[in-house]
Design a protein around this motif. Structure first.
Motif, PDB file in Angstrom:
ATOM      1  N   LEU A  43       4.002   2.271   2.370  1.00 11.55           N
ATOM      2  CA  LEU A  43       4.921   3.382   2.114  1.00 11.55           C
ATOM      3  C   LEU A  43       4.156   4.680   2.284  1.00 11.55           C
ATOM      4  CD1 LEU A  43       7.577   4.656   1.022  1.00 11.55           C
ATOM      5  CD2 LEU A  43       6.626   4.353  -1.289  1.00 11.55           C
ATOM      6  N   PHE A  44       4.622   5.544   3.189  1.00 11.51           N
ATOM      7  CA  PHE A  44       3.970   6.837   3.418  1.00 11.51           C
ATOM      8  C   PHE A  44       4.788   7.943   2.776  1.00 11.51           C
ATOM      9  CE2 PHE A  44       3.292  10.537   6.451  1.00 11.51           C
ATOM     10  CZ  PHE A  44       2.102  10.939   5.863  1.00 11.51           C
ATOM     11  N   LEU A  45       4.120   8.799   1.988  1.00  7.40           N
ATOM     12  CA  LEU A  45       4.756   9.901   1.277  1.00  7.40           C
ATOM     13  C   LEU A  45       4.236  11.226   1.821  1.00  7.40           C
ATOM     14  CD1 LEU A  45       4.318   8.511  -2.358  1.00  7.40           C
ATOM     15  CD2 LEU A  45       6.252   8.152  -0.801  1.00  7.40           C
ATOM     16  N   SER A  46       5.149  12.103   2.221  1.00  3.05           N
ATOM     17  CA  SER A  46       4.756  13.406   2.766  1.00  3.05           C
ATOM     18  C   SER A  46       5.904  14.382   2.579  1.00  3.05           C
ATOM     19  CB  SER A  46       4.410  13.277   4.258  1.00  3.05           C
ATOM     20  OG  SER A  46       4.119  14.553   4.826  1.00  3.05           O
ATOM     21  N   ASP A  47       5.588  15.674   2.735  1.00  2.00           N
ATOM     22  CA  ASP A  47       6.621  16.716   2.707  1.00  2.00           C
ATOM     23  C   ASP A  47       6.976  17.196   4.104  1.00  2.00           C
ATOM     24  OD1 ASP A  47       3.961  17.880   2.809  1.00  2.00           O
ATOM     25  OD2 ASP A  47       4.933  19.821   2.629  1.00  2.00           O
ATOM     26  N   ILE A  48       6.366  16.599   5.139  1.00  2.00           N
ATOM     27  CA  ILE A  48       6.559  17.046   6.518  1.00  2.00           C
ATOM     28  C   ILE A  48       7.321  15.979   7.296  1.00  2.00           C
ATOM     29  CG2 ILE A  48       5.416  17.816   8.631  1.00  2.00           C
ATOM     30  CD1 ILE A  48       4.999  19.702   6.297  1.00  2.00           C
ATOM     31  N   THR A  49       8.518  16.306   7.764  1.00  2.00           N
ATOM     32  CA  THR A  49       9.342  15.303   8.430  1.00  2.00           C
ATOM     33  C   THR A  49       8.700  14.812   9.730  1.00  2.00           C
ATOM     34  OG1 THR A  49      10.657  17.063   9.463  1.00  2.00           O
ATOM     35  CG2 THR A  49      11.499  16.109   7.416  1.00  2.00           C
ATOM     36  N   ALA A  50       7.978  15.678  10.447  1.00  2.00           N
ATOM     37  CA  ALA A  50       7.347  15.246  11.700  1.00  2.00           C
ATOM     38  C   ALA A  50       6.291  14.175  11.432  1.00  2.00           C
ATOM     39  CB  ALA A  50       6.729  16.436  12.424  1.00  2.00           C
ATOM     40  N   GLU A  51       5.575  14.275  10.316  1.00  2.00           N
ATOM     41  CA  GLU A  51       4.607  13.246   9.950  1.00  2.00           C
ATOM     42  C   GLU A  51       5.330  11.944   9.592  1.00  2.00           C
ATOM     43  OE1 GLU A  51       1.383  16.418   8.034  1.00  2.00           O
ATOM     44  OE2 GLU A  51       2.230  14.834   6.790  1.00  2.00           O
ATOM     45  N   LEU A  52       6.403  12.082   8.841  1.00  2.00           N
ATOM     46  CA  LEU A  52       7.183  10.907   8.454  1.00  2.00           C
ATOM     47  C   LEU A  52       7.808  10.239   9.669  1.00  2.00           C
ATOM     48  CD1 LEU A  52       8.855  12.459   5.296  1.00  2.00           C
ATOM     49  CD2 LEU A  52       7.095  10.678   5.300  1.00  2.00           C
ATOM     50  N   ASP A  53       8.261  11.038  10.630  1.00  2.00           N
ATOM     51  CA  ASP A  53       8.814  10.478  11.866  1.00  2.00           C
ATOM     52  C   ASP A  53       7.774   9.626  12.584  1.00  2.00           C
ATOM     53  OD1 ASP A  53      11.181  11.839  11.381  1.00  2.00           O
ATOM     54  OD2 ASP A  53      10.772  13.445  12.817  1.00  2.00           O
ATOM     55  N   ALA A  54       6.552  10.155  12.669  1.00  2.00           N
ATOM     56  CA  ALA A  54       5.479   9.429  13.350  1.00  2.00           C
ATOM     57  C   ALA A  54       5.162   8.132  12.617  1.00  2.00           C
ATOM     58  CB  ALA A  54       4.230  10.300  13.451  1.00  2.00           C
TER      59      ALA A  54
ATOM     60  N   GLN B 121       7.181   2.362   6.051  1.00  2.00           N
ATOM     61  CA  GLN B 121       8.247   2.893   5.207  1.00  2.00           C
ATOM     62  C   GLN B 121       7.916   4.359   4.899  1.00  2.00           C
ATOM     63  OE1 GLN B 121       9.364   0.248   1.805  1.00  2.00           O
ATOM     64  NE2 GLN B 121       7.712  -1.074   2.583  1.00  2.00           N
ATOM     65  N   THR B 122       8.922   5.179   4.646  1.00  2.00           N
ATOM     66  CA  THR B 122       8.671   6.603   4.430  1.00  2.00           C
ATOM     67  C   THR B 122       9.534   7.165   3.310  1.00  2.00           C
ATOM     68  OG1 THR B 122      10.342   7.228   6.072  1.00  2.00           O
ATOM     69  CG2 THR B 122       8.065   6.981   6.864  1.00  2.00           C
ATOM     70  N   ALA B 123       9.030   8.249   2.704  1.00  2.00           N
ATOM     71  CA  ALA B 123       9.808   9.018   1.741  1.00  2.00           C
ATOM     72  C   ALA B 123       9.357  10.477   1.797  1.00  2.00           C
ATOM     73  CB  ALA B 123       9.649   8.468   0.325  1.00  2.00           C
ATOM     74  N   LEU B 124      10.316  11.373   1.720  1.00  2.00           N
ATOM     75  CA  LEU B 124      10.077  12.815   1.814  1.00  2.00           C
ATOM     76  C   LEU B 124      10.031  13.426   0.428  1.00  2.00           C
ATOM     77  CD1 LEU B 124      10.016  15.467   3.592  1.00  2.00           C
ATOM     78  CD2 LEU B 124      12.502  15.495   3.309  1.00  2.00           C
TER      79      LEU B 124
ATOM     80  N   GLY C 159       0.818  -1.203   0.000  1.00  2.00           N
ATOM     81  CA  GLY C 159       0.000   0.000   0.000  1.00  2.00           C
ATOM     82  C   GLY C 159       0.853   1.255   0.000  1.00  2.00           C
ATOM     83  N   VAL C 160       0.333   2.309  -0.631  1.00  2.00           N
ATOM     84  CA  VAL C 160       0.985   3.618  -0.618  1.00  2.00           C
ATOM     85  C   VAL C 160       0.002   4.615  -0.013  1.00  2.00           C
ATOM     86  CG1 VAL C 160       2.099   5.439  -1.954  1.00  2.00           C
ATOM     87  CG2 VAL C 160       2.301   3.051  -2.688  1.00  2.00           C
ATOM     88  N   LEU C 161       0.439   5.263   1.069  1.00  2.00           N
ATOM     89  CA  LEU C 161      -0.357   6.262   1.774  1.00  2.00           C
ATOM     90  C   LEU C 161       0.238   7.627   1.464  1.00  2.00           C
ATOM     91  CD1 LEU C 161      -2.656   6.660   3.907  1.00  2.00           C
ATOM     92  CD2 LEU C 161      -0.864   6.556   5.657  1.00  2.00           C
ATOM     93  N   MET C 162      -0.607   8.577   1.035  1.00  2.00           N
ATOM     94  CA  MET C 162      -0.096   9.863   0.559  1.00  2.00           C
ATOM     95  C   MET C 162      -0.714  11.055   1.267  1.00  2.00           C
ATOM     96  SD  MET C 162      -0.309   8.868  -3.483  1.00  2.00           S
ATOM     97  CE  MET C 162      -1.694   7.747  -3.162  1.00  2.00           C
TER      98      MET C 162
END
Length: 243
Positions: free
Chosen positions: A194-205, A212-215, A8-11
């Motif tokens: 895989l979670f995709l976001s532009d916010i590092t605090a969201e990716l940290d959580a 999995q994460t990508a900025l 799954g990809v969460l955006m």
């Protein structure tokens, strides 16, 4: 390039699938401009009343009626004032997001607003879906607003490519428990998302919850401090997904 093994990809939306500028320069001003007129026109409608009751609850009151009695003010005036205050403070309150979604519906339905998405997004969604991945959105904007947004984009209706939506009713985006809840609802192991976001605090959580994460480093996004530990991409075209 990122080659992710993910079912799954969460955006995220703004700054990830879509320009921050569109949200802040078009959508938010539209909601502010149309707030009073919408409340006057739709006050008796169940959806409007539900959003206003949530605004009262977010403000710490048992109900809109109780708030009105305590404040000795008309309920509609209280909602308008509180919604304006929340918008001024750029708060992600659930009730405000519900109310904004209702106002935006008028704009999208009339054609006055057409949602911006980056041109690399639709082909990537097509590619990931064809590979067998399940694609979903997690945004501070209400689920209703998400459906309006992705149903009325410059690239056409993208909703058929999306299998689900989450908003702040699931939990705050900067808390690991929210991502744990999403994975449970999805029926997937956190490590397979895989979670995709532009916010590092969201990716940290999300990372703390096992995802999995990508900025995303999009134009006009806020500067990012180094050392965050997340993979970086500037486009969905740099991401390959295989279940």
């Amino acid at each position: 390039m990122i080659n992710a093994q993910a079912a799954g990809v969460l955006m995220d939306v703004e700054g990830t699938t879509s320009s921050v500028k569109f949200v802040y320069d078009v959508m938010f001003p539209f909601a502010r401009r149309e707030l009073a007129a919408y409340l006057a026109q739709a006050w008796g409608e169940p959806a409007c009343q539900a959003a206003c009751e949530q605004i009262a609850a977010d403000a710490g009151h048992a109900s809109l009626e109780a708030w009105s009695s305590t404040a000795d003010a008309a309920p509609r005036d209280l909602v308008e004032t509180e919604a304006t205050r929340l918008m001024d403070a750029d708060q992600k309150a659930t009730g405000l997001k519900q109310l904004q979604g209702l106002i935006w519906k008028n704009g999208f339905d009339s054609g006055e607003m057409v949602a911006h998405v980056y041109p690399d997004v639709p082909p990537a969604l097509d590619r990931w879906r064809a590979a067998g991945a399940d694609l979903r959105i997690y945004s501070s904007g209400s689920i209703q607003a998400q459906n309006l947004f992705f149903g009325h984009t410059q690239q056409g209706d993208l909703l058929p490519l999306l299998s689900g939506h989450y908003d702040t009713t699931t939990g705050p985006k900067r808390e690991a428990a929210s991502y744990t809840s999403i994975a449970a609802d999805w029926g997937l192991a956190p490590a397979s998302i895989l979670f995709l976001s532009d916010i590092t605090a969201e990716l940290d959580a999300a990372r703390d919850a096992g995802l999995q994460t990508a900025l995303l480093l999009r134009p006009d996004n806020a500067p990012v401090e180094p050392g965050h530990g997340h993979a970086e991409v500037s486009s969905f075209g740099e991401i390959e997904v295989r279940p």
